[in-house]
Write a protein that holds these residues in place. Structure first.
Motif, PDB file in Angstrom:
ATOM      1  N   ASP A  42       5.517  -1.418   1.026  1.00  0.00           N
ATOM      2  CA  ASP A  42       6.041  -1.042  -0.294  1.00  0.00           C
ATOM      3  C   ASP A  42       5.175   0.046  -0.918  1.00  0.00           C
ATOM      4  N   PHE A  43       3.866  -0.114  -0.791  1.00  0.00           N
ATOM      5  CA  PHE A  43       2.945   0.899  -1.331  1.00  0.00           C
ATOM      6  C   PHE A  43       3.178   2.231  -0.633  1.00  0.00           C
ATOM      7  N   GLU A  44       3.264   2.207   0.700  1.00  0.00           N
ATOM      8  CA  GLU A  44       3.407   3.458   1.456  1.00  0.00           C
ATOM      9  C   GLU A  44       4.746   4.129   1.167  1.00  0.00           C
ATOM     10  N   GLU A  45       5.800   3.340   1.023  1.00  0.00           N
ATOM     11  CA  GLU A  45       7.114   3.915   0.717  1.00  0.00           C
ATOM     12  C   GLU A  45       7.134   4.558  -0.662  1.00  0.00           C
ATOM     13  N   ARG A  46       6.451   3.925  -1.602  1.00  0.00           N
ATOM     14  CA  ARG A  46       6.475   4.453  -2.975  1.00  0.00           C
ATOM     15  C   ARG A  46       5.587   5.678  -3.136  1.00  0.00           C
ATOM     16  N   PHE A  47       4.396   5.641  -2.531  1.00  0.00           N
ATOM     17  CA  PHE A  47       3.430   6.714  -2.775  1.00  0.00           C
ATOM     18  C   PHE A  47       3.255   7.666  -1.591  1.00  0.00           C
TER      19      PHE A  47
ATOM     20  N   ILE B 268       8.970 -10.484 -13.189  1.00  0.00           N
ATOM     21  CA  ILE B 268       8.704  -9.948 -11.858  1.00  0.00           C
ATOM     22  C   ILE B 268       8.951  -8.442 -11.849  1.00  0.00           C
ATOM     23  N   GLY B 269       9.932  -7.997 -12.624  1.00  0.00           N
ATOM     24  CA  GLY B 269      10.171  -6.559 -12.758  1.00  0.00           C
ATOM     25  C   GLY B 269       8.959  -5.835 -13.304  1.00  0.00           C
ATOM     26  N   TYR B 270       8.296  -6.414 -14.311  1.00  0.00           N
ATOM     27  CA  TYR B 270       7.068  -5.810 -14.833  1.00  0.00           C
ATOM     28  C   TYR B 270       6.005  -5.719 -13.740  1.00  0.00           C
ATOM     29  N   TRP B 271       5.830  -6.817 -13.010  1.00  0.00           N
ATOM     30  CA  TRP B 271       4.740  -6.903 -12.033  1.00  0.00           C
ATOM     31  C   TRP B 271       4.985  -6.054 -10.800  1.00  0.00           C
ATOM     32  N   THR B 272       6.227  -5.673 -10.548  1.00  0.00           N
ATOM     33  CA  THR B 272       6.529  -4.864  -9.372  1.00  0.00           C
ATOM     34  C   THR B 272       6.828  -3.410  -9.726  1.00  0.00           C
ATOM     35  N   GLY B 273       6.601  -3.029 -10.994  1.00  0.00           N
ATOM     36  CA  GLY B 273       6.683  -1.623 -11.369  1.00  0.00           C
ATOM     37  C   GLY B 273       8.041  -1.111 -11.772  1.00  0.00           C
TER      38      GLY B 273
ATOM     39  N   LEU C  10       1.692   8.875 -17.086  1.00  0.00           N
ATOM     40  CA  LEU C  10       0.906   8.267 -16.025  1.00  0.00           C
ATOM     41  C   LEU C  10       0.756   9.211 -14.835  1.00  0.00           C
ATOM     42  N   SER C  11      -0.465   9.345 -14.377  1.00  0.00           N
ATOM     43  CA  SER C  11      -0.716  10.121 -13.175  1.00  0.00           C
ATOM     44  C   SER C  11      -0.372   9.267 -11.954  1.00  0.00           C
ATOM     45  N   ARG C  12      -0.328   9.896 -10.801  1.00  0.00           N
ATOM     46  CA  ARG C  12      -0.102   9.141  -9.581  1.00  0.00           C
ATOM     47  C   ARG C  12      -1.205   8.105  -9.390  1.00  0.00           C
ATOM     48  N   LYS C  13      -2.446   8.480  -9.700  1.00  0.00           N
ATOM     49  CA  LYS C  13      -3.566   7.548  -9.561  1.00  0.00           C
ATOM     50  C   LYS C  13      -3.376   6.337 -10.470  1.00  0.00           C
ATOM     51  N   ASP C  14      -2.908   6.584 -11.704  1.00  0.00           N
ATOM     52  CA  ASP C  14      -2.630   5.479 -12.627  1.00  0.00           C
ATOM     53  C   ASP C  14      -1.598   4.521 -12.022  1.00  0.00           C
ATOM     54  N   GLU C  15      -0.540   5.087 -11.468  1.00  0.00           N
ATOM     55  CA  GLU C  15       0.542   4.257 -10.940  1.00  0.00           C
ATOM     56  C   GLU C  15       0.118   3.498  -9.689  1.00  0.00           C
ATOM     57  N   GLU C  16      -0.723   4.103  -8.871  1.00  0.00           N
ATOM     58  CA  GLU C  16      -1.246   3.393  -7.707  1.00  0.00           C
ATOM     59  C   GLU C  16      -2.078   2.187  -8.134  1.00  0.00           C
ATOM     60  N   SER C  17      -2.911   2.393  -9.164  1.00  0.00           N
ATOM     61  CA  SER C  17      -3.739   1.294  -9.664  1.00  0.00           C
ATOM     62  C   SER C  17      -2.886   0.177 -10.237  1.00  0.00           C
TER      63      SER C  17
ATOM     64  N   ASP D 254      -9.588 -11.320 -12.754  1.00  0.00           N
ATOM     65  CA  ASP D 254      -9.932 -10.159 -13.571  1.00  0.00           C
ATOM     66  C   ASP D 254     -11.031  -9.325 -12.927  1.00  0.00           C
ATOM     67  N   TYR D 255     -12.041  -9.995 -12.393  1.00  0.00           N
ATOM     68  CA  TYR D 255     -13.144  -9.291 -11.722  1.00  0.00           C
ATOM     69  C   TYR D 255     -12.630  -8.497 -10.533  1.00  0.00           C
ATOM     70  N   CYS D 256     -11.780  -9.113  -9.745  1.00  0.00           N
ATOM     71  CA  CYS D 256     -11.264  -8.465  -8.540  1.00  0.00           C
ATOM     72  C   CYS D 256     -10.349  -7.289  -8.903  1.00  0.00           C
ATOM     73  N   LEU D 257      -9.413  -7.513  -9.819  1.00  0.00           N
ATOM     74  CA  LEU D 257      -8.414  -6.501 -10.129  1.00  0.00           C
ATOM     75  C   LEU D 257      -9.014  -5.285 -10.811  1.00  0.00           C
ATOM     76  N   CYS D 258     -10.120  -5.471 -11.531  1.00  0.00           N
ATOM     77  CA  CYS D 258     -10.764  -4.327 -12.196  1.00  0.00           C
ATOM     78  C   CYS D 258     -11.172  -3.256 -11.205  1.00  0.00           C
ATOM     79  N   ASP D 259     -11.485  -3.648  -9.977  1.00  0.00           N
ATOM     80  CA  ASP D 259     -11.927  -2.673  -8.981  1.00  0.00           C
ATOM     81  C   ASP D 259     -10.803  -1.741  -8.525  1.00  0.00           C
ATOM     82  N   PHE D 260      -9.554  -2.084  -8.865  1.00  0.00           N
ATOM     83  CA  PHE D 260      -8.449  -1.211  -8.497  1.00  0.00           C
ATOM     84  C   PHE D 260      -8.125  -0.194  -9.602  1.00  0.00           C
ATOM     85  N   MET D 261      -8.848  -0.250 -10.689  1.00  0.00           N
ATOM     86  CA  MET D 261      -8.600   0.688 -11.782  1.00  0.00           C
ATOM     87  C   MET D 261      -9.159   2.057 -11.451  1.00  0.00           C
TER      88      MET D 261
END
Length: 379
Positions: A328-333, A255-260, A304-311, A372-379
Motif C-alpha cells: 500500500d505504501f509503495e503503490e501510494r508513494f 478507519i478512513g482517517y487512519w488509512t489516509g 502537506l508535503s510528500r514527506k508529511d504524507e509518508e509520515s 507514542d514513543y515508537c510512532l514519533c520516530d516516523f515524524m
C-alpha cells in the motif's frame, strides 16, 4: 470523501472535556444550524466532481457536543441538506454520537428511520459515583436504558464509549463496567484512559487536591491490558489502540482517517484533509454564524508535503492492530517503504516494538503500550 459534521452544543460541559462545545440557548442553536446548512450547500458546490456530479460520500459522522440534542425535525433537515449537496452512497455508514439522558426510544427510532445506521453512545461509566465525578448528566441506569433503546430502535451498529484510569477507580471498578458493557451486547466498544487536559474543570480540581488519587502508571497499564484481554474473550478483538469490535463492526469512518482517506469537516472548528491540504474552520461562533462563503471561515491551512504524507501514513496506519501493508505504501508513494523508513523500522523491530511479517508492519503488544514513543520516530 468522508464527512464530519460538528454540533457544538451540550446540556452541560463535562469536567474533563476540552472539546469545542458547551451549553447554549435555542435561538443560538437555531442560528447555528442555519449557518451549518449554508456551509453544507457551499461545500457541496465546491467539491463537485469535474463533470458536475455530486461528490460521493462513504461515511458521515455527527460529532459534538451532543448531536442527539437535535430534535427529529432538525436532524432530518440536516440530513436532507446533506443529501441534496453530496451523494450519500447506498451503503454509507452514517453515525451520530449520543449521550444518555438526551434521547427517548421514539427519537432514536426516528433517527434510524431517517437513515442514521450507527450510533455511538457516550457511556463513560456505569457507576453513578464515577459519572458524578466526571460531570456527566446521566446515571448508570440511564446509560443501560439508552443502549437497550438503541438496539431496539434497530441501528445496524451500536457503539459505546468507556473511560478508565479515573480518580479513585480500582481494577474491580473497571471490570464491573466492562462486564456491564458486554452484557448489553453492543457491536463496538471504545475504551480510553482519562487524560487531564489544560483548561478543564477536572484538571483544576486535581491541582487543588479535590479529587481521589489517580491510578498510577502501572495500574493504568494493567487496566489497558485487562480491557484488551477481557474484551477479546467476549468477542470484541482490538482493531485499533483504543477500539474493539465484533468482527465486521469496526468503525468505517474512523478507519478512513487512519488509512489516509480525504475528509471534510463541516461546522464550527471542524478539521478537514482535502487535496493534500489540511485546514480547519473558525472556532469563533460569531464569525461562523455570518458566513457567506467558505474562505471566510477557513483557518490554519497547511499544504502537506510528500514527506508529511509518508509520515502520517505510518503514524495513523500503525494505530490499527493489523498495521500497514508495505505494498500500500509503495503503490501510494511510488517508492519502497525501506527507502524512506527502513532504519526506523529496523530499529523498532530489534527493540521488539514492531513486527514485520507477510508484507505487513504492525505494533507488537509491547509496542502498543509505548505507541507514542515508537510512532514519533516516523515524524
Amino acid at each position: 470523501m468522508r464527512l464530519y459534521v460538528h454540533y457544538p452544543f451540550c446540556v452541560r460541559k463535562c469536567r474533563y472535556c476540552d472539546f469545542l462545545s458547551g451549553p447554549s440557548n435555542e435561538e443560538r442553536r437555531s442560528a447555528y444550524l442555519e449557518a451549518l446548512c449554508r456551509e453544507i450547500t457551499l461545500a457541496g458546490r465546491k467539491y463537485r466532481n469535474e463533470d458536475g456530479t455530486l461528490c460521493r460520500v462513504q461515511s458521515v459522522y455527527f460529532g459534538g457536543g451532543t448531536p442527539s440534542l437535535m430534535t427529529e425535525k432538525e436532524m432530518e433537515h440536516l440530513l436532507f441538506t446533506l443529501s441534496l449537496n453530496f451523494l450519500l452512497l447506498p451503503d454509507a455508514e452514517i453515525t451520530t454520537e449520543c449521550n444518555p439522558g438526551t434521547v427517548t426510544k421514539e427519537k432514536l427510532t426516528a433517527f434510524r428511520d431517517m437513515g442514521i445506521n450507527r450510533i455511538s453512545i457516550g457511556v463513560q461509566s456505569f457507576k453513578d459515583s464515577e459519572l458524578s465525578l466526571l460531570g456527566r448528566i446521566h446515571t448508570g441506569e440511564d446509560a443501560i436504558s439508552c443502549v437497550m433503546a438503541a438496539k431496539e430502535a434497530g441501528f445496524d451498529s451500536v457503539s459505546l464509549d468507556l473511560m478508565s484510569a479515573l480518580p479513585g477507580q480500582t481494577m474491580k471498578d473497571l471490570m464491573e463496567n466492562l462486564e456491564t458493557a458486554v452484557s448489553l451486547s453492543p457491536d463496538h466498544i471504545s475504551c480510553y484512559s482519562l487524560i487531564l487536559e489544560d483548561g478543564t474543570a477536572l484538571k483544576a480540581m486535581a491541582e487543588e487536591g479535590k479529587l481521589p488519587p489517580f491510578p498510577g502508571e502501572d495500574l493504568d497499564r494493567a487496566m489497558y491490558h485487562e480491557t484488551g484481554r477481557f474484551l477479546q474473550e467476549h468477542g470484541y478483538p482490538r482493531y485499533e489502540i483504543s477500539n474493539y469490535a465484533r468482527p465486521g463492526f469496526e468503525c468505517r469512518h474512523n478507519i478512513g482517517y487512519w488509512t489516509g482517506d480525504e475528509y471534510l469537516g463541516l461546522g464550527l472548528g471542524a478539521a478537514s484533509l482535502v487535496s493534500h491540504t489540511r485546514f480547519s474552520n473558525t472556532r469563533k461562533m460569531d464569525e461562523y454564524l455570518v458566513l457567506k462563503d467558505l474562505p471566510e471561515i477557513r483557518r490554519e491551512t497547511e499544504h502537506l508535503s510528500r514527506k508529511d504524507e509518508e509520515s502520517e501514513f505510518m503514524i495513523l496506519g500503525l494505530r490499527m492492530t493489523e498495521g500497514v501493508l508495505e505494498n500500500d505504501f509503495e503503490e501510494r508513494f511510488k517508492t519502497p517503504i525501506d527507502s524512506v523508513f527502513g532504519d526506523v523500522i529496523q530499529k523498532h523491530v530489534l527493540d521488539g516494538l514492531l513486527v514485520r511479517t507477510d508484507g505487513r508492519i504492525r505494533l507488537t503488544g509491547y509496542g502498543l503500550d509505548v505507541a507514542d514513543y515508537c510512532l514519533c520516530d516516523f515524524m
